[in-house]
Design a protein around this motif. Structure first.
Motif, PDB file in Angstrom:
ATOM      1  N   LEU A 149       0.823  -1.204   0.000  1.00 36.38           N
ATOM      2  CA  LEU A 149       0.000   0.000   0.000  1.00 36.38           C
ATOM      3  C   LEU A 149       0.858   1.256   0.000  1.00 36.38           C
ATOM      4  N   LEU A 150       1.967   1.220   0.739  1.00 31.22           N
ATOM      5  CA  LEU A 150       2.855   2.379   0.767  1.00 31.22           C
ATOM      6  C   LEU A 150       3.481   2.620  -0.599  1.00 31.22           C
ATOM      7  N   ARG A 151       3.816   1.558  -1.312  1.00 26.88           N
ATOM      8  CA  ARG A 151       4.429   1.723  -2.621  1.00 26.88           C
ATOM      9  C   ARG A 151       3.435   2.279  -3.646  1.00 26.88           C
ATOM     10  N   THR A 152       2.191   1.854  -3.554  1.00 20.30           N
ATOM     11  CA  THR A 152       1.222   2.248  -4.575  1.00 20.30           C
ATOM     12  C   THR A 152       0.463   3.526  -4.233  1.00 20.30           C
ATOM     13  N   GLY A 153       0.430   3.891  -2.945  1.00 25.40           N
ATOM     14  CA  GLY A 153      -0.281   5.103  -2.550  1.00 25.40           C
ATOM     15  C   GLY A 153       0.199   5.581  -1.199  1.00 25.40           C
ATOM     16  N   PHE A 154       1.419   6.119  -1.181  1.00 32.98           N
ATOM     17  CA  PHE A 154       2.091   6.447   0.079  1.00 32.98           C
ATOM     18  C   PHE A 154       1.263   7.402   0.942  1.00 32.98           C
ATOM     19  N   GLU A 155       0.865   8.520   0.380  1.00 36.16           N
ATOM     20  CA  GLU A 155       0.178   9.541   1.183  1.00 36.16           C
ATOM     21  C   GLU A 155      -1.144   9.024   1.729  1.00 36.16           C
ATOM     22  N   ARG A 156      -1.880   8.263   0.925  1.00 38.97           N
ATOM     23  CA  ARG A 156      -3.153   7.720   1.385  1.00 38.97           C
ATOM     24  C   ARG A 156      -2.946   6.704   2.510  1.00 38.97           C
ATOM     25  N   ALA A 157      -1.931   5.851   2.357  1.00 38.55           N
ATOM     26  CA  ALA A 157      -1.655   4.843   3.378  1.00 38.55           C
ATOM     27  C   ALA A 157      -1.270   5.502   4.707  1.00 38.55           C
ATOM     28  N   VAL A 158      -0.440   6.534   4.643  1.00 35.79           N
ATOM     29  CA  VAL A 158      -0.040   7.249   5.861  1.00 35.79           C
ATOM     30  C   VAL A 158      -1.257   7.933   6.478  1.00 35.79           C
ATOM     31  N   ALA A 159      -2.075   8.592   5.652  1.00 34.58           N
ATOM     32  CA  ALA A 159      -3.259   9.288   6.169  1.00 34.58           C
ATOM     33  C   ALA A 159      -4.219   8.319   6.841  1.00 34.58           C
ATOM     34  N   ASP A 160      -4.351   7.111   6.288  1.00 34.35           N
ATOM     35  CA  ASP A 160      -5.245   6.123   6.902  1.00 34.35           C
ATOM     36  C   ASP A 160      -4.752   5.726   8.293  1.00 34.35           C
ATOM     37  N   ILE A 161      -3.443   5.588   8.452  1.00 38.90           N
ATOM     38  CA  ILE A 161      -2.889   5.237   9.765  1.00 38.90           C
ATOM     39  C   ILE A 161      -3.123   6.367  10.754  1.00 38.90           C
ATOM     40  N   VAL A 162      -2.888   7.606  10.319  1.00 43.04           N
ATOM     41  CA  VAL A 162      -3.111   8.751  11.204  1.00 43.04           C
ATOM     42  C   VAL A 162      -4.585   8.845  11.582  1.00 43.04           C
ATOM     43  N   ASP A 163      -5.485   8.637  10.623  1.00 42.44           N
ATOM     44  CA  ASP A 163      -6.921   8.671  10.923  1.00 42.44           C
ATOM     45  C   ASP A 163      -7.308   7.576  11.912  1.00 42.44           C
TER      46      ASP A 163
END
Length: 437
Positions: free
Chosen positions: A285-299
């Motif tokens: 997920l980080l490779r294909t959509g880094f910012e989205r994956a990080v945002a999901d963890i923060v959320d």
């Protein structure tokens, strides 16, 4: 005047060392490098301390870069008035046949005009001992310990002299336990007798107990340069300084970030998973959509804190060695280690923006990236969590006061992620010290 100017090869190693310096009563601050060789502004901004530790990221850097950064740090410490110098490397002597421990020691000896120094990786309180030149991790020889499988610096020999010799242009000698136990004068006499008439000498010294460290430091008191693991600082004479560990504590949301793959950290993660809400990084997920994956963890974490203010989310990268067995192989692809490091920095930024004030970070590379991404330039060292692990107070580039514990992969008790927070209890000072501002 700074009594000790110290150079550490990674961030967690620097805080390990600072923990032990503070434990001996020395007011200590950690500065995060690489340093600007053109000026000493970082040191000038810190006043009223006995020891300065500069944290580099040089353990696995190219040899030339590690030497260059170490020399720049030494020059900075000289301008700050350092009386003595301390090169800190890992207590498991993490290195390769080419360096970086030997080349850095050689460069510092040459720069300071020293002809002999000591090599003391032993840290008995953390289970690292040296006997007849052989390094033990607990009851195991280094090359029979989990360090044999380290992904970056696999340690395949337990003999410190044999490990050091290919790395250095200096002569490598030994002082064994009987001489150590004969006392400081015997050590001093042995060091004098081992000086080379036509070059530099590095002397590996046996260390089996913490008392041995005191004998070694007393016996080498005339040396301007010493080298070793962070445990060597425990050999300094202790002084009464009840305020040496004073830091500001800021209550608030807390979290744990783990980028280390070491056996001890994997054990700590396993314990944490039983008691804490957790999220394992998905590298795909980080490779294909880094910012989205990080945002999901923060959320996800923000939701936990909204439901329960005391929740402690655990974000980690490795369950087992199988997680690091394969890596990106396409030319130009980002390695898994670099991706994890980048993710930990981004998640830390998101957590702090969401209000986190207390943070544990496991792993030297992850710790360095987190501090860099938060814009932390220095850390005031506070209460110890365990041998080599401490709480500190730092200020981000956005002027946010943050309590952080930076943990070397192999250090800390198994239950650290659930128990370390209690070490901050009872510290109620609200005003920042000068070195925290």
């Amino acid at each position: 005047m700074v009594q000790w100017g110290c150079i550490a090869d990674d961030v967690t190693g620097a805080t390990d060392l600072a923990t032990n310096l503070v434990g001996q009563g020395l007011r200590t601050v950690v500065l995060f490098g690489p340093v600007d060789p053109a000026g000493a502004s970082a040191v000038d901004a810190v006043d009223g301390v006995d020891a300065v530790v500069i944290a580099l990221k040089s353990r696995t850097a190219p040899v030339e870069q590690a030497v260059e950064q170490s020399l720049a740090a030494a020059r900075l410490l000289e301008r700050a008035g350092s009386e003595r110098f301390y090169v800190k490397y890992c207590s498991t002597f993490d290195s390769t046949p080419h360096g970086n421990i030997g080349p850095v020691i050689d460069a510092l000896m040459n720069h300071l005009g020293e002809t002999v120094t000591i090599v003391v990786p032993g840290f008995p309180d953390a289970g690292r001992t040296v006997y007849l030149g052989h390094l033990f991790v607990g009851k195991e020889l280094l090359d029979e310990s989990p360090m044999r499988h380290h992904p970056l610096t696999p340690m395949l020999d337990s003999s410190v002299p044999r490990l050091l010799t290919p790395q250095t242009s200096a002569r490598v000698e030994q002082i064994t336990l009987p001489t150590v136990r004969s006392g400081p004068q015997a050590i001093a006499d042995a060091l004098a007798s081992l000086r080379s008439a036509d070059g530099r000498t590095s002397v590996v010294i046996d260390t089996v107990t913490t008392d041995d460290l005191g004998l070694i430091m007393a016996g080498s008191r005339t040396l301007r340069l010493v080298t070793g693991g962070s445990g060597l600082a425990q050999g300094l004479p202790a002084r009464e300084n009840p305020r040496a560990r004073d830091i500001t504590v800021r209550p608030g949301p807390r979290a744990v970030l783990c980028g280390s793959a070491s056996q001890r950290t994997r054990d700590q993660v396993a314990h944490g998973r039983e008691h804490l809400p957790w999220h394992k990084l998905d590298l795909n997920l980080l490779r294909t959509g880094f910012e989205r994956a990080v945002a999901d963890i923060v959320d996800w974490a923000t939701g936990l804190w909204a439901a329960e203010a005391s929740a402690t989310p655990l974000v980690y990268s490795v369950d087992s060695l199988a997680d690091v067995a394969h890596d990106a192989t396409d030319q130009g692809a980002e390695s898994s280690a670099a991706l994890v490091e980048r993710a930990m920095g981004a998640i830390a930024r998101g957590f702090v923006d969401a209000g986190v004030t207390q943070l544990i970070v496991a792993g030297g590379e992850s710790s360095g990236k987190v501090l860099a991404d938060l814009g932390v330039t220095h850390l005031r060292v506070g209460p110890a969590i365990s041998p080599g692990v401490t709480w500190g107070a730092a200020v981000t580039r956005d002027d946010v006061l943050l309590n952080v514990a930076l943990k070397s992969g192999n250090f800390g008790p198994v239950d650290m992620f659930t128990t370390a927070w209690s070490k901050l209890d009872g510290i109620t000072r609200e005003e920042r010290t000068d070195s925290e501002k």
